[in-house]
Design a protein around this motif. Structure first.
Motif, short mmCIF file in Angstrom:
data_model
loop_
_atom_site.label_atom_id
_atom_site.label_comp_id
_atom_site.label_asym_id
_atom_site.label_seq_id
_atom_site.Cartn_x
_atom_site.Cartn_y
_atom_site.Cartn_z
N TRP A 68 -29.41 -37.11 6.00
CA TRP A 68 -29.66 -36.28 7.18
C TRP A 68 -28.56 -35.29 7.50
O TRP A 68 -28.65 -34.55 8.47
CB TRP A 68 -29.88 -37.17 8.40
N VAL A 69 -27.51 -35.22 6.70
CA VAL A 69 -26.43 -34.26 6.92
C VAL A 69 -26.46 -33.21 5.82
O VAL A 69 -26.65 -33.52 4.65
CB VAL A 69 -25.06 -34.98 6.94
N VAL A 70 -26.27 -31.95 6.23
CA VAL A 70 -26.30 -30.82 5.31
C VAL A 70 -25.00 -30.04 5.47
O VAL A 70 -24.59 -29.73 6.60
CB VAL A 70 -27.51 -29.90 5.57
N LEU A 71 -24.36 -29.71 4.35
CA LEU A 71 -23.15 -28.91 4.33
C LEU A 71 -23.54 -27.46 4.09
O LEU A 71 -24.27 -27.15 3.15
CB LEU A 71 -22.20 -29.40 3.24
N HIS A 72 -23.04 -26.55 4.95
CA HIS A 72 -23.37 -25.14 4.86
C HIS A 72 -22.14 -24.36 4.42
O HIS A 72 -21.00 -24.68 4.79
CB HIS A 72 -23.85 -24.60 6.22
N VAL A 73 -22.38 -23.31 3.66
CA VAL A 73 -21.32 -22.42 3.19
C VAL A 73 -21.72 -21.00 3.60
O VAL A 73 -22.79 -20.52 3.26
CB VAL A 73 -21.13 -22.50 1.66
N GLY A 74 -20.85 -20.35 4.36
CA GLY A 74 -21.12 -19.00 4.84
C GLY A 74 -19.93 -18.46 5.61
O GLY A 74 -18.87 -19.10 5.72
N VAL A 75 -20.11 -17.27 6.18
CA VAL A 75 -19.02 -16.64 6.93
C VAL A 75 -18.64 -17.45 8.17
O VAL A 75 -17.45 -17.67 8.43
CB VAL A 75 -19.42 -15.20 7.30
N PRO A 76 -19.60 -17.94 8.99
CA PRO A 76 -19.19 -18.76 10.14
C PRO A 76 -18.44 -20.02 9.75
O PRO A 76 -17.57 -20.49 10.49
CB PRO A 76 -20.52 -19.09 10.84
N CYS A 77 -18.78 -20.58 8.59
CA CYS A 77 -18.11 -21.80 8.14
C CYS A 77 -16.63 -21.54 7.84
O CYS A 77 -15.79 -22.42 8.05
CB CYS A 77 -18.80 -22.36 6.90
N ILE A 78 -16.33 -20.33 7.35
CA ILE A 78 -14.92 -20.01 7.07
C ILE A 78 -14.11 -20.00 8.36
O ILE A 78 -13.00 -20.57 8.43
CB ILE A 78 -14.84 -18.64 6.36
N PHE A 79 -14.66 -19.40 9.41
CA PHE A 79 -13.97 -19.41 10.69
C PHE A 79 -13.84 -20.83 11.25
O PHE A 79 -12.81 -21.19 11.84
CB PHE A 79 -14.71 -18.53 11.70
N TYR A 80 -14.86 -21.64 11.04
CA TYR A 80 -14.81 -23.02 11.54
C TYR A 80 -13.76 -23.83 10.79
O TYR A 80 -13.04 -24.63 11.39
CB TYR A 80 -16.18 -23.67 11.42
N LEU A 81 -13.65 -23.62 9.46
CA LEU A 81 -12.62 -24.33 8.69
C LEU A 81 -11.22 -23.90 9.14
O LEU A 81 -10.30 -24.72 9.22
CB LEU A 81 -12.81 -24.05 7.20
N TYR A 82 -11.08 -22.61 9.44
CA TYR A 82 -9.80 -22.15 9.95
C TYR A 82 -9.49 -22.77 11.31
O TYR A 82 -8.34 -23.12 11.62
CB TYR A 82 -9.81 -20.63 10.05
N LEU A 83 -10.54 -22.96 12.12
CA LEU A 83 -10.36 -23.63 13.41
C LEU A 83 -9.91 -25.07 13.23
O LEU A 83 -9.00 -25.55 13.94
CB LEU A 83 -11.67 -23.57 14.20
N LEU A 84 -10.51 -25.79 12.28
CA LEU A 84 -10.09 -27.17 12.01
C LEU A 84 -8.65 -27.22 11.52
O LEU A 84 -7.88 -28.12 11.88
CB LEU A 84 -11.03 -27.80 10.98
N TYR A 85 -8.26 -26.23 10.70
CA TYR A 85 -6.88 -26.17 10.21
C TYR A 85 -5.91 -25.99 11.37
O TYR A 85 -4.85 -26.65 11.44
CB TYR A 85 -6.75 -25.04 9.20
N LEU A 86 -6.26 -25.11 12.31
CA LEU A 86 -5.39 -24.88 13.46
C LEU A 86 -5.32 -26.12 14.36
O LEU A 86 -4.26 -26.43 14.91
CB LEU A 86 -5.90 -23.68 14.26
N CYS A 87 -6.43 -26.83 14.48
CA CYS A 87 -6.40 -28.07 15.27
C CYS A 87 -5.49 -29.10 14.62
O CYS A 87 -4.77 -29.84 15.31
CB CYS A 87 -7.82 -28.63 15.43
N GLY A 88 -5.51 -29.17 13.30
CA GLY A 88 -4.60 -30.07 12.61
C GLY A 88 -3.15 -29.70 12.83
O GLY A 88 -2.29 -30.57 13.00
N ARG A 89 -2.86 -28.41 12.83
CA ARG A 89 -1.48 -27.97 13.10
C ARG A 89 -1.07 -28.30 14.53
O ARG A 89 0.08 -28.66 14.78
CB ARG A 89 -1.37 -26.47 12.86
N MET A 90 -2.00 -28.16 15.47
CA MET A 90 -1.68 -28.52 16.86
C MET A 90 -1.33 -30.00 16.97
O MET A 90 -0.37 -30.38 17.66
CB MET A 90 -2.88 -28.21 17.77
N ALA A 91 -2.12 -30.84 16.30
CA ALA A 91 -1.87 -32.29 16.40
C ALA A 91 -0.56 -32.68 15.74
O ALA A 91 0.12 -33.62 16.18
CB ALA A 91 -3.03 -33.06 15.79
N ALA A 92 -0.19 -31.97 14.65
CA ALA A 92 1.03 -32.32 13.91
C ALA A 92 2.27 -31.66 14.47
O ALA A 92 3.38 -31.92 13.98
CB ALA A 92 0.87 -31.95 12.44
#
Length: 837
Positions: A418-442
């Motif tokens: 039931w889970v689908v992985l998407h690849v596209g332009v919005p996903c790139i921004f979302y991955l960058y958002l997750l990276y920034l959240c990881g930097r905030m936590a660390a």
């Protein structure tokens, strides 16, 4: 001797407050304890070391730690004090040293006892602006904040005299994030220059002084006491005349009898949604208040750093953030409730455009309230989130291949069922958002998880909620919202009269269209027993009620009510779903052979019932012949309440809530001797009725329907003969919603019914609950209702859709959850996830 003179001078300096001399006196008595009178000298050494440690001497703290470890000079009186000083961190020692220097700056004469007013006279000696200069003219805003903080520190104890130790401990607690005064929490942190002493509470004054100093307050208090006494006496007199318990019981049953499942399905998700939304707003406002408190806290740390340059300001920031995490945690819990309730709430009752505007406002405001360190990390993260949302909106607006490239998914890879992985332009921004959240936590050794990441989640949730609500908004709704807010902000004085007139017109329309009189009467009837119970049993004053509500935590109350609603819904879902077997292939003939007369002959009925209990929970759909239906129970809470009222009031309420008997001809009111044209049956009963109106429309019926299974057998000439066996009949319990279809059935009609096998299986005339009824032989135009299904919500699918929506709310557009079964609206449609060609 010279040595004795040196010790005397050292003791003299130590008694005058010299911290270095106090530490040396401690060392001296520790060495002396090794030679003679160990117990007395050790206690004396610890006493001097305590004084030195309180004055910020690090070597004295180390000696105290050694004494505590070796149990030298430790008594029951000084154990806790020694343990507290020995376990102080470097930051606490720095704060202690700076606070002590600040205190002696406020007390230049070094008095042992000094009043708060004397300390306040020297506040100008310690006011420092951020660049280190002392303002000579009018104070700057920073100097005013520092003055406010110092005034709160010296007056927070509530005592006449302020000692050095009390001032130091108070300052140290505040540096650890524990505010000693509500003023420092931002409640009254305005940058005004009011140097007057705080006014004493009038309630604490004796009556003569209260009359002299606060005459208006005394008059108002006397008025409140008289009104409270008169209201309680009047309520006790009224409660003696009215049977309160009977009214309570009847109104309770009346309300319960009219609360249907459809009402709960509509109201409960909306209540949870709006309560959670209000709770999020309150928590955000508390965060804004904490940002004001942070300004006051920052002013204190700047002052302390001016006295102790080695003070760790980052540690002070961590302490403040750690002690102010409560609104963030409550906000995230409220956001979880809102996310789970939004997909199951009726969207026609949710003003998405207006709420989206509110969410955008709080997104910007919560970002501006962040501390500078968190703001620098949150800026690129919010930009990445906004870019991802704009790409999704571009896909929705542009459509076609261009929209698919900008905001759609170029590639979708299923992960699991039931889970689908998407690849596209919005996903790139979302991955960058997750990276920034990881930097905030660390950041800063994982301290950023609660200093940077948690405050950012406030902005993230508001931003994501605004994006979700914008997907459900319309262009007309957004234009209406923008124009309405602009008029509200810039033309409020001009529009006030217009709004008042519009509200008055709307009130009149509600009064005419929604029968407001009935609503007012109902509210009064329902509120009267509650008010009487509060006044007579609990002696509750309305003023005390308002004060208690003001003192209580609204957010905690909202979360408790939301949790109670969800717990109630969970128990109901668990009971309604259970472990039932749906779509059973068991036929009526098979059930009759296993649990009918043939089984009774082979074995006794009790043995048959024990065996047939294994079929408990099977849902079946069978066909039979309708024999008859009878009413087993009539519920009418309104009739019970009306019968309790006096005659004139009962007639008025009966006509207000009920219906009037039809106006019939005089000939129709008496039974005619010969056949006459059909008339309203109520015309015959009008003459026999004792009242002009009735409330029978509130009747709710329960039926028992008897259905027979025809047994087919072949005759001699090959014809089919139906021979009904009454012992195989089934009795079905039907609720009020089957009333229309049951009243149109006639004996012998072929019906298809659905039920669940439970109860007395294997006995004669088992009773089951009717789930669905379909008349197959009703073709008459007089019987338009041929099918009725008992409302049974798909609770599992509703809960599944709620969790799917929550998953997509958090992980869209990188991951999305797909739900294939059922026709329920999925969260994918809500979040615009998936490949749109």
């Amino acid at each position: 001797m010279p040595e004795e003179v040196s010790i005397e001078e050292l003791e003299h300096r130590a008694k005058n407050g010299d911290a270095k001399a106090q530490a040396e006196m401690g060392r001296y008595y520790l060495r002396l304890a090794e030679q003679e009178d160990e117990e007395v000298n050790s206690v004396t050494a610890v006493t001097w070391l305590i004084q030195a440690a309180k004055n910020g001497r690090r070597d004295a703290v180390k000696l105290l730690q050694r004494c505590l470890h070796e149990r030298k000079g430790i008594t029951a009186e000084n154990r806790e004090e020694v343990r507290a000083l020995a376990t102080e961190s470097r930051f606490e020692r720095s704060v202690r040293k700076a606070a002590l220097l600040m205190y002696w700056k406020l007390n230049p004469d070094r008095k042992k006892k000094v009043t708060a007013s004397e300390l306040l006279e020297n506040i100008s000696q310690v006011n420092t602006v951020p660049d280190g200069a002392v303002p000579g003219g009018p104070f700057s805003s920073s100097a005013q904040k520092q003055r406010k903080v110092l005034e709160s520190l010296v007056t927070s104890e509530g005592t006449q005299y302020v000692g050095a130790e009390d001032f130091v401990e108070n300052t140290k607690r505040y540096a650890l994030g524990i505010s000693p005064s509500p003023i420092l929490e931002g409640a009254a942190g305005d940058d005004d220059d009011d140097d007057e002493e705080p006014v004493k509470n009038p309630d604490e004054l004796p009556l003569p002084q209260k009359l002299l100093k606060f005459p208006l307050h005394a008059v108002l208090e006397v008025k409140e006491v008289l009104i409270d006494w008169a209201s309680r006496a009047g309520m006790q007199w009224i409660s003696a005349l009215i049977p309160t318990h009977h009214v309570n019981t009847l109104i309770f049953f009346f309300i319960i009898s009219n609360l249907t499942l459809e009402f709960f399905l509509l109201v409960i998700p909306l209540i949870v949604f709006y309560l959670a939304f209000i709770s999020m707003i309150i928590c955000t406002l508390r965060v804004f208040q904490n940002s004001k408190a942070w300004e006051n806290f920052r002013a204190l740390t700047v002052m302390l750093a001016s006295f102790e340059p080695g003070l760790d300001l980052e540690q002070a920031e961590f302490n403040f953030t750690w002690t102010h995490l409560e609104p963030y945690l409550y906000f995230l819990l409220s956001a979880l409730f809102l996310i789970l309730s939004f997909p199951v709430a009726d969207k026609s009752w949710v003003p998405c455009s207006e709420l989206a505007t509110v969410a955008i406002f709080f997104t910007v405001s919560s970002y501006l309230s962040l501390q500078p360190a968190a703001q620098s990390h949150a800026r690129p993260a919010l930009l990445a989130q906004a870019a991802s949302a704009l790409c999704s909106f571009a896909n929705k607006l542009l459509r076609g291949w261009l929209g698919q490239i900008i905001g759609g998914a170029l590639l979708s890879v299923p992960i699991g069922d039931w889970v689908v992985l998407h690849v596209g332009v919005p996903c790139i921004f979302y991955l960058y958002l997750l990276y920034l959240c990881g930097r905030m936590a660390a950041a800063r050794g994982l301290r950023g998880s609660y200093c940077v990441l948690l405050p950012f989640l406030l902005c993230y949730m508001w931003c994501q909620l605004s994006v979700t609500l914008l997907h459900g908004s319309t262009a007309l709704g957004l234009m209406r919202t923008a124009i309405g807010y602009m008029l509200f902000l810039f033309a409020l004085p001009v529009l006030s009269l217009g709004l008042l007139a519009m509200l008055l017109v709307q009130f009149v329309q509600w009064f005419l269209a929604l029968e407001l009189t009935k609503m007012v009467v109902t509210v009064c009837l329902c509120a009267l027993p509650v008010i009487l119970r509060w006044w007579t049993r609990f002696s509750l004053s309305p003023l005390a009620l308002l004060r208690s509500l003001r003192r209580s935590s609204i957010v905690k109350l909202i979360l408790v009510w939301i949790s109670a609603l969800l717990l109630f819904s969970w128990f109901y879902v668990y009971r309604s779903e259970g472990m039932k077997v749906y779509n059973s292939t068991l036929t009526w003939q098979q059930y009759s052979e296993l649990c009918g007369p043939r089984a009774w002959k082979e074995r006794n009925m009790a043995h048959t019932q024990i065996l047939c209990s294994h079929l408990e929970g099977h849902r079946v759909t069978w066909e039979g012949r309708f024999k008859y239906a009878r009413v087993t129970e009539i519920e009418n809470g309104a009739q019970a309440v009306v019968n309790l009222l006096p005659g004139f009031a009962a007639d008025w309420v009966r006509c207000l809530y009920g219906e009037e008997y039809p106006a019939c001809d005089s000939d129709a009111e008496t039974p005619p001797p010969q056949p006459a044209p059909p008339t309203d049956p109520l015309c015959r009963l009008k003459v026999l009725a004792n009242h002009r109106c009735h409330v029978k429309r509130f009747d709710r019926y329960k039926f028992e329907v008897t259905v027979g299974m025809p047994q087919e057998r072949k005759g001699r000439n090959g014809t089919t003969i139906e021979d009904e066996d009454a012992t195989k009949d089934i009795v079905l319990r039907a609720s009020n919603e089957f009333r229309a279809v049951l009243l149109t059935l006639s004996s012998g009609s072929v019906v298809e019914f659905s039920t669940v096998l439970e109860g007395r299986l294997g006995s004669k005339w088992p009773v089951f609950e009717l789930k669905a009824l379909h008349c197959r032989s009703c073709a008459s135009p007089l019987a338009p209702t041929r099918r009725q299904v008992k409302i049974e919500q798909d609770w599992r699918n509703g809960a599944r859709d709620a969790f799917v929506f929550a998953f997509n709310f958090l992980f869209h557009p990188l991951l999305s959850a797909h739900v294939e079964q059922g026709d329920a609206t999925t969260a994918i449609a809500e979040m615009e996830v998936g490949n749109e060609g």
